[in-house]
Design a protein around this motif. Structure first.
Motif, short mmCIF file in Angstrom:
data_model
loop_
_atom_site.label_atom_id
_atom_site.label_comp_id
_atom_site.label_asym_id
_atom_site.label_seq_id
_atom_site.Cartn_x
_atom_site.Cartn_y
_atom_site.Cartn_z
N LEU A 181 50.05 44.61 38.71
CA LEU A 181 50.45 45.32 39.95
C LEU A 181 49.47 45.07 40.98
O LEU A 181 49.84 44.94 42.13
CB LEU A 181 50.71 46.76 39.64
N ALA A 182 48.13 44.97 40.51
CA ALA A 182 46.85 44.99 41.81
C ALA A 182 47.07 43.50 42.37
O ALA A 182 46.94 43.10 43.54
CB ALA A 182 45.63 45.17 41.10
N HIS A 183 47.12 42.51 41.65
CA HIS A 183 47.66 41.01 42.19
C HIS A 183 48.80 41.11 42.87
O HIS A 183 48.60 40.22 43.91
CB HIS A 183 47.44 40.11 40.97
N TRP A 184 49.77 41.63 42.55
CA TRP A 184 51.02 41.45 43.25
C TRP A 184 50.93 42.37 44.50
O TRP A 184 51.21 41.71 45.61
CB TRP A 184 52.07 41.99 42.39
N LEU A 185 50.19 43.49 44.46
CA LEU A 185 50.19 44.19 45.79
C LEU A 185 49.16 43.53 46.79
O LEU A 185 49.65 43.68 47.95
CB LEU A 185 49.53 45.50 45.41
N GLN A 186 48.37 42.75 46.55
CA GLN A 186 47.30 42.31 47.50
C GLN A 186 47.91 41.34 48.53
O GLN A 186 47.52 41.13 49.41
CB GLN A 186 45.95 41.78 46.74
N ASP A 187 49.14 40.82 47.88
CA ASP A 187 49.95 39.83 48.76
C ASP A 187 51.10 40.42 49.50
O ASP A 187 51.88 39.69 50.08
CB ASP A 187 50.57 38.64 47.83
N GLN A 188 51.00 41.74 49.53
CA GLN A 188 52.20 42.39 50.23
C GLN A 188 51.94 42.79 51.55
O GLN A 188 50.91 43.05 51.78
CB GLN A 188 52.71 43.53 49.28
N THR A 189 52.99 42.70 52.28
CA THR A 189 52.84 43.12 53.72
C THR A 189 52.30 44.56 53.70
O THR A 189 52.91 45.56 53.05
CB THR A 189 54.19 43.11 54.60
N GLY A 190 51.73 44.84 54.87
CA GLY A 190 51.20 46.33 54.97
C GLY A 190 49.74 46.62 54.22
O GLY A 190 49.12 47.53 54.33
N ILE A 191 49.34 45.34 53.16
CA ILE A 191 48.29 45.90 52.56
C ILE A 191 47.05 45.14 52.79
O ILE A 191 47.20 43.76 53.03
CB ILE A 191 48.72 45.58 50.75
N GLU A 192 45.90 45.61 53.26
CA GLU A 192 44.88 45.16 53.56
C GLU A 192 44.10 44.44 52.55
O GLU A 192 43.62 43.23 52.39
CB GLU A 192 43.99 46.00 54.46
N ARG A 193 43.90 45.28 51.37
CA ARG A 193 43.05 44.94 50.30
C ARG A 193 43.40 45.71 49.14
O ARG A 193 43.65 46.89 49.23
CB ARG A 193 41.64 45.15 50.88
N VAL A 194 42.82 45.14 48.04
CA VAL A 194 42.90 45.96 46.68
C VAL A 194 41.73 45.90 46.15
O VAL A 194 40.94 44.86 46.03
CB VAL A 194 44.13 45.43 45.97
N LEU A 195 41.08 47.31 45.74
CA LEU A 195 39.99 47.29 45.03
C LEU A 195 39.96 47.47 43.76
O LEU A 195 40.50 48.72 43.24
CB LEU A 195 39.15 48.53 45.91
N TYR A 196 39.58 46.43 42.99
CA TYR A 196 39.90 46.65 41.54
C TYR A 196 38.98 45.42 40.89
O TYR A 196 39.03 44.10 41.11
CB TYR A 196 41.34 46.15 41.22
N PRO A 197 38.10 45.80 40.01
CA PRO A 197 36.99 44.93 39.48
C PRO A 197 37.64 43.73 38.99
O PRO A 197 36.91 42.73 39.28
CB PRO A 197 36.43 45.61 38.43
N PRO A 198 38.74 43.48 38.52
CA PRO A 198 39.14 42.22 38.00
C PRO A 198 39.46 41.05 39.18
O PRO A 198 39.58 39.84 39.10
CB PRO A 198 40.22 42.29 37.23
N LEU A 199 39.69 41.75 40.32
CA LEU A 199 40.05 40.72 41.47
C LEU A 199 38.73 40.16 41.97
O LEU A 199 37.52 40.69 42.16
CB LEU A 199 40.64 41.65 42.66
N LEU A 200 38.63 39.00 42.31
CA LEU A 200 37.61 38.07 42.74
C LEU A 200 36.78 38.71 43.84
O LEU A 200 35.83 38.71 44.11
CB LEU A 200 38.07 36.58 43.16
#
Ligand SMILES: *Cc1c(COP(=O)(O)O)cnc(C)c1O
Length: 403
Positions: A282-301
């Motif tokens: 879900l974190a990977h998917w959310l970071q590409d959605q409109t309205g989302i600036e960024r997702v903060l989650y340690p596995p994300l690069l």
């Protein structure tokens, strides 16, 4: 030696009903064995003779003296937590918060100081600013990403360094080994708040911390029905001091709650694996959605401290934070009310997925937060990921609907 609570058969024959209501015999447990840990409820603990009673406090920190100090149910849980942490001793306390405040209160004296990450769990900041200050103990907040250069903050007054990795809400993974190395070089203690990872995904003691602190209320309990914290240590002297402070403050944990935690622990590994995998998707998917600036989650690069997470952790749990684009911030409350599966609330780590809008401006002093009310903290539970994604789509549509 005879059980002092049991009347013999001969005695029972001559006792009045009023007495027999109280002076019961325990059924023999011979031939009974089960897979569950008995719930030993007790305030009074009884002793075979006066001498044993008078010596009840002379048998070490894990002996039985009064119900407040623990029963075999508590000790079974504590031993299991010590094993999971790779430590020698553990203590359960009434909340994750009290686990942290107990360590601070037990090991800091007036005139000394503690280094606390700017991203610390906000109630700990209140404890430092309101209570520690009032007893002459100084708190210095530090940038959670400063790593080895924490050495520059260690003056003669510093007795303890608190780490919390990843940090509350903004999820900075700290360089714990570098901080521990700087602390050890100066004889300073390190306590690690490990609520996000649990001992399954990060082992503070193996990385040199002196105290591994867990919010058992979160993943370890795992069902949103229990409040508890734990502190594990390797060093017996630290443990004795901790236990003495625990008794001084009159803290205690109910064996019923310990029983819930023991049950929760049995499924911890499968729950974490399932929540972590769904959160990662879900974190990977959310970071590409409109309205989302960024997702903060340690596995994300690009999440702060990603490299340290990959180096030191065995995986990720199910909690991440989404930074919504500022222009959508005003509609977040109405967008949240479109959610049907995600409940709105705090104390994450249960089976149910939850979300909380976060206001952290007043909880940062070293790295000011200028992003306003644009943060949503998610805890992914155990529902089917397709249903959760459909629910999140309702939220995303709600963000763009009214601008
Ligand atoms: C929830 C939490 C705590 C406190 O745990 P409680 O059992 O709710 O008191 C401490 N630290 C962190 C990082 C937490 O998320």
């Amino acid at each position: 030696m005879a059980d002092p609570t049991e009347p013999s058969a001969n005695q029972a024959a001559s006792l009045a009903d009023q007495t027999l209501c109280i002076a019961r015999s325990m059924a023999p447990a011979d031939g009974f064995a089960s897979l569950t840990v008995p719930i030993h409820r007790a305030s009074t603990i009884v002793f075979p003779d006066a001498e044993a009673y008078l010596n009840r406090n002379n048998h070490g920190p894990d002996s039985y003296s009064y119900g407040l100090h623990g029963t075999p149910t508590n000790r079974t849980l504590e031993a299991q937590i010590a094993a999971l942490e790779g430590g020698a001793h553990a203590l359960v306390v009434p909340s994750g918060l009290s686990a942290i405040t107990l360590v601070l209160a037990a090991f800091l004296k007036p005139g000394e100081s503690v280094l606390v990450p700017d991203t610390v769990y906000p109630p700990v900041r209140s404890f430092c600013d309101q209570y520690l200050t009032s007893v002459g103990i100084t708190t210095t907040y530090y940038d959670p990403l400063l790593g080895a250069s924490i050495a520059e903050l260690i003056d003669a007054s510093v007795r303890l360094i608190l780490v919390e990795s990843p940090g509350s809400t903004t999820m900075e993974v700290q360089d714990v080994p570098a901080i521990v190395a700087a602390a050890k070089a100066r004889g300073v203690l390190v306590a690690c708040d490990n609520a996000w990872a649990t001992p399954l995904l990060f082992k503070p003691l193996a990385h040199g911390a002196d105290f591994a602190i867990e919010a058992v209320s979160k993943y370890m309990g795992g069902h949103s029905d229990l409040l508890m914290g734990s502190v594990a240590v390797t060093d017996f002297t630290l443990f004795t001091r901790l236990k003495d402070a625990f008794k001084l403050w009159g803290l205690g944990v109910s064996p019923d709650d310990c029983s819930l935690a023991l049950r929760g622990l049995e499924t911890l590994a499968v729950r974490l694996e399932r929540s972590g995998a769904a959160a990662n998707d879900l974190a990977h998917w959310l970071q590409d959605q409109t309205g989302i600036e960024r997702v903060l989650y340690p596995p994300l690069l690009d999440s702060p401290g990603h490299a340290e997470w990959r180096r030191d952790f065995h995986g990720a749990s199910g909690v991440f934070t989404v930074v919504i684009e500022q222009r959508y911030a005003p509609v977040i409350p109405t967008a949240l009310s479109r959610l049907r599966l995600f409940a709105i609330g705090a104390s994450w780590g249960g089976t149910r997925s939850i979300v909380a809008p976060m206001d952290i401006a007043s909880a940062r002093t070293v790295r000011p937060w200028n992003g306003g009310l644009s943060l949503l903290r998610f805890s992914i539970g155990l529902e089917c990921i397709d249903d959760l994604k459909a629910d999140l789509k309702r939220l995303l549509i709600g963000l763009s609907a009214k601008t």
